[in-house]
Scaffold this active site. Structure first.
Site, PDB file in Angstrom:
ATOM      1  N   CYS A 454       2.963  -0.588  -1.177  1.00  0.00           N
ATOM      2  CA  CYS A 454       3.287  -2.015  -1.251  1.00  0.00           C
ATOM      3  C   CYS A 454       2.104  -2.827  -1.753  1.00  0.00           C
ATOM      4  CB  CYS A 454       3.747  -2.528   0.112  1.00  0.00           C
ATOM      5  SG  CYS A 454       2.579  -2.163   1.454  1.00  0.00           S
ATOM      6  N   HIS A 826       1.474  -4.176   5.916  1.00  0.00           N
ATOM      7  CA  HIS A 826       2.395  -4.237   4.779  1.00  0.00           C
ATOM      8  C   HIS A 826       2.015  -5.433   3.910  1.00  0.00           C
ATOM      9  CE1 HIS A 826       6.080  -3.793   2.513  1.00  0.00           C
ATOM     10  NE2 HIS A 826       6.443  -5.020   2.801  1.00  0.00           N
TER      11      HIS A 826
END
Length: 995
Positions: A454, A826
């Protein structure tokens, strides 16, 4: 006597009168009498019991039978013979079409009087055969319950040997066809009681004959795994599983999941129907069996089955939390389904619209069960927030609903996620990406996460949304001797022209991978961005050196020469310059050094440093040189290795200029308002009166201008950090200041949130909320002649004699890090395309009309990029994300310079790139690759649709799950033990629960 009794019963006398006469007849029956009279009385009592049209008549028949069984046993045994019983069981009793329903009750009543008779064994043998035959005829739940009651009271009548095994299997078949035809609560309670009697008989048989358990379970699985078009088996089968000893569970599940004769469709059908059993209100251990089978399927890597079943059933399981009677089991199954479904956010996101309603219902219930379930549900939700961060717009209503509930700590969350995952090997689920049938409604394309990538996806999307950079990359000619840039061009082209909802950046990842990165581990997106830009820059420089050698051989054309003489694309788009000046405090000699940068790393001021309290603020309209007071206390090295902030400059320090902002986090406010500053209209008119006015944001709050001002603030080099003055030829106290001398086209700001904690020997994250201005004014040091030229042309931003010019930047991307460590968490990003003009701002007199701040804020659409998911967003969401989710903090910011601030050559180059992008088609190989991939995607979609249709048609059909939630919302007056509330329950809600 039989005639007298019949006459009394059939008479029209009141019941109390009849009762007295009947009592006298019964008392007389206790006396000795001949065999013929006994037979007549037994025939009459049999008739009354089996065909009596009132309960009163049947009660009289029963009482007479019991008297003759006690007082005339020999005659009763002679009457209650095998032939008579066979006739009752096979032909029934009563007129054709109106056969009695009480035959089994009659036999059970009579058996107690012949248990010791010589004919008993013959009767038992007959009943063993006949009950098996009856069960094979699929009797109604009521008749099946009567058989079970008979056999439970008289176990001698239970079939033995092979017949016993067949009887168990056929009894399970009967249960599978049970249906409750009434919606009345009394009828439903009667139905549940009947089912329990039947399953209780199975339990009794299994206790004495354990060898019958596994064949019975095999028959059960055959029923629930059947894919034939027929009515779905009854949820009453759940009552069977509850009596299977738990010690057999591992072996049963292992045999099922490793049986090659069971197809995936059959297995999916079976587990889907088992999950429906959570609505069975009286079962025990049903949730354990469901979870055990789900774990067994995960152990043999049947992930496609698990995914399909979870996505199709999780909402129904969730809806059962409304009902206290099944809540515990439903919550256990829900917890496992969610905590094991860790490869994708799909399952959790299906529940998001319904969570606030359920939470409100449970709070309203105000029971111990509801309170406990709320706490477990909140823990589960926070685990999902942690696992699938990056969806602030979706999570906000849910977070609001559970904000008053306890929040688990991170260790607890990691423990729950770690022990429930389907597999510890991330690559085993790599092919099971979230299913996306079509492009996002935004028209944008997502990027597939290839295993903690990510960080790269967020950076790629931010660069792609930098439209000037994207156009330049797409306009590169074929064979440009830049392999990495070519791969980026292909990736950008697919992001712009692919029909897929998300594409895989695998090829680009392998080409741009920093060699020190650990595969599969989370990385720092800022580190990756710096490495990527440096690689692209060096690659183009290498091309220039090759060109120079070719030029010396006179092998290049003039056009190629013109192309290679320019700056690299990275320098054009992201390159800026910063001047560092150091002044010796003894001889006052000043040394300076200018360096190129592609991003500014902004450290956080020490906690005891009040930046806005020490930084004078000017009105937006006019910015002049100002003194920025640096921190008084010593600070540690942060950010650039040569920028340390120790102490303020003396009164003779070179002045610096503060950073200003336009716009605000609340959309719609005046564009000329400075964030965090209290400068009013009068101050704007009179810059001198505004010079010393200051206004601070709330204590401990930060803003991007605060961090830039801190970055540019002067510092004193003293003690161990003394400066070696060449003129003095010794170490001396000195003052150092940094000044921006050239603003990049795209300004990249990295907020240095990760610092090393010497106590824990780990990098920790600074979670301070930093307000982000949508428009930023940056001071750039310019030569005096440039300042005069700007002023003469009437351009904004320069103050005569100041040496500084204000450059305006518009926010275009924000990369957010969710988590508390750079090694985990994330990344996702908010982005918008900042262009030179806005559709509603048309040019006048041939002069491009720049977009106003308000237009930039309100009219340019923001997007949220989170791996494969792309959605519409807003600047309000960008601004508030940390307020709602404290671990989600802005990390890397992209600003684009306003066109009127750019040099003429750069502006013309960008305009030409934009014009070429509108006209130029991609080179042939790239266009062919995109076209072929789009065709392949359509073919994949067709195949996927066919396969999915086959899977979906195989899934058991169940009642619409949302009726439970709708009923709870609309019917607040329901009460009772089986309703969503803690009390009783309306019949409708109860029927919806079970069936």
């Amino acid at each position: 006597m039989d005639k007298i009794l019949e006459a009394v019963v059939m008479s029209s006398y009141p019941n109390n009168v009849k009762q007295g006469l009947v009592r006298r007849v019964i008392e007389a029956s206790k006396q000795p009498m001949d065999s013929e009279q006994c037979w007549s009385m037994l025939e009459l009592s049999t008739k009354l019991y089996l065909t009596g049209d009132t309960k009163y008549k049947r009660e009289i028949g029963k009482e007479v039978l019991e008297v003759y069984g006690h007082y005339h046993p020999e005659e009763f045994e002679e009457f209650f013979n095998v032939r008579f019983l066979l006739s009752l069981l096979q032909e029934g009793y009563g007129p054709l079409g109106k056969r009695s329903h009480y035959v089994l009750d009659y036999i059970q009543l009579g058996l107690q009087f012949v248990l010791e008779s010589p004919s008993a064994n013959s009767i038992f043998s007959l009943l063993r055969i006949e009950v098996l035959r009856k069960v094979c005829e699929r009797p109604s739940p009521k008749q099946c319950a009567k058989i079970s009651k008979l056999l439970t009271q008289h176990p001698q009548c239970i079939p033995t040997g092979k017949h016993q095994l067949l009887f168990c299997q056929q009894l399970i078949r009967c249960i599978g066809q049970f249906q409750c035809v009434s919606e009345g609560e009394e009828e439903i309670m009667e139905f549940l009681e009947q089912v329990n009697k039947v399953s209780g008989l199975l339990q009794r048989i299994w206790r004495t004959q354990t060898s019958a358990i596994l064949p019975s379970l095999k028959e059960l699985f055959t029923i629930i795994s059947s894919t034939e078009e027929q009515e779905a088996p009854s949820n009453a089968l759940a009552s069977v599983v509850q009596f299977v000893p738990l010690e057999l569970m591992d072996g049963v599940i292992r045999n099922l999941t490793n049986d090659d004769s069971i197809t995936d469709v059959q297995m999916m059908m079976a587990i889907g129907r088992m999950i429906d059993w959570v609505s069975w209100p009286l079962g025990k251990n049903i949730d354990k069996w469901i979870i055990a089978l789900l774990k067994g399927l995960a152990a043999v890597k049947k992930f496609s089955i698990l995914i399909e079943v979870t996505l199709s059933k999780i909402e129904k399981v969730f809806s059962k939390l409304l009902y206290p009677i099944v809540r515990e089991g439903a919550l256990s199954v829900l917890q496992y389904m969610l905590l094991s479904f860790q490869h994708s956010h799909e399952a959790f996101h299906l529940l998001l619209p319904h969570i606030p309603m359920l939470v409100a219902s449970l709070k309203k219930e105000d029971s111990n069960s509801a309170t406990s379930s709320l706490e477990q549900l909140a823990e589960l939700i926070h685990c999902m927030f942690f696992r699938f961060s990056g969806f602030p717009d979706l999570y906000e209503p849910v977070l609001e609903a559970v904000k008053a509930l306890p929040i688990p700590n991170e260790d607890r969350i990691k423990h729950l996620l770690g022990q429930n995952a389907w597999t510890s090997q991330k690559n085993e689920l790599a092919c099971f990406y979230p299913r996306l049938a079509s492009k996002s409604e935004t028209g944008k394309i997502g990027l597939i996460n290839l295993g903690n990538t990510c960080y790269m996806n967020s950076i790629i999307q931010s660069l792609f949304m930098a439209s000037d950079f994207r156009h330049s990359v797409l306009n590169l000619t074929e064979g440009n001797s830049q392999p990495l840039m070519t791969k980026l061009q292909w990736l950008f082209a697919f992001l712009e022209h692919s029909q897929r909802p998300a594409i895989s950046p695998e090829s680009f990842l392998s080409a741009s991978w920093p060699p020190w990165f650990t595969p599969g581990a989370q990385q720092d997106c800022s580190e990756y961005l710096k490495y990527l830009l440096d690689r692209l820059h060096e690659e183009e420089k290498t091309g220039k050196r090759i060109y120079q050698k070719l030029k010396e051989s006179s092998l290049t054309s003039q056009a190629v020469e013109h192309h290679y003489l320019n700056k690299t694309l990275i320098e054009k788009m992201f390159g800026g310059k910063i001047m560092t000046k150091i002044r010796c405090l003894k001889c006052l000699n000043v040394s300076s050094r200018e360096e190129v940068f592609t991003d500014l790393s902004l450290a956080f001021p020490p906690s005891d440093r009040n930046v806005c309290g020490s930084t004078p603020i000017l009105p937006v309209e006019e910015i002049g040189p100002q003194f920025i007071e640096p921190p008084e206390n010593a600070g540690q090295l942060m950010g650039s290795p040569w920028i340390q902030r120790k102490s303020p400059f003396s009164d003779h320090a070179a002045p610096s200029v503060s950073v200003e902002t336009l716009g605000s986090q609340e959309q719609g406010e005046a564009a000329n308002r400075i964030r965090g500053n209290g400068v009013g209209v009068d101050a704007a008119k009179d810059p001198l009166s505004a010079f010393g006015e200051q206004a601070c944001a709330p204590k401990d709050s930060r803003s991007v201008p605060d961090l830039i001002n801190y970055f540019l603030s002067p510092e004193r080099l003293t003690a161990e950090n003394k400066y070696h003055c060449e003129k003095c030829a010794s170490l001396q106290d000195a003052e150092k200041v940094a000044e921006l001398t050239e603003g990049p086209h795209y300004l990249i700001l990295t907020l240095l949130r990760f610092s090393f904690d010497p106590r824990t020997m780990k990098r920790k994250k600074i979670l301070d909320n930093v307000s982000i201005p949508v428009v930023l004014k940056l001071p750039i040091l310019v030569a005096p002649e440039e300042t005069e030229e700007v002023c003469q042309h009437g351009k904004d931003g320069a103050v005569p004699g100041s040496g500084f010019m204000t450059v305006v930047y518009d926010l275009c991307s924000v990369v957010v890090h969710s988590g508390i460590s750079s090694e985990s968490g994330h990344y996702y990003c908010y982005s918008r395309e900042c262009t030179d003009t806005i559709p509603h701002g048309q040019p006048r007199d041939g002069v491009p009309k720049p977009a106003s701040d308000k237009q930039l804020d309100l009219e340019i659409q923001w997007y949220l990029f989170n791996d494969t998911r792309v959605s519409f967003s807003s600047f309000e969401s960008v601004s508030n994300v940390t307020s709602f989710f404290p671990k989600d903090t802005a990390y890397v910011l992209f600003y684009r310079q306003r066109p009127e601030q750019q040099s003429c050559l750069l502006h013309e180059a960008l305009a030409e790139a934009g014009r070429l992008h509108g006209e130029l088609s991609l080179h042939k190989d790239l266009m062919e690759a995109i076209s072929k991939d789009n065709i392949l995607f359509l073919q994949e979609q067709e195949k996927e649709a066919r396969n999915r249709a086959a899977y979906i048609s195989a899934l058991p059909k169940s009642p619409l799950w949302w009726r439970d939630l709708d009923r709870d919302k609309d019917d607040d007056s329901s009460s009772g033990g089986c309703s969503p509330a803690a009390g009783g329950g309306g019949s409708g809600s109860f029927h919806g629960l079970v069936f």
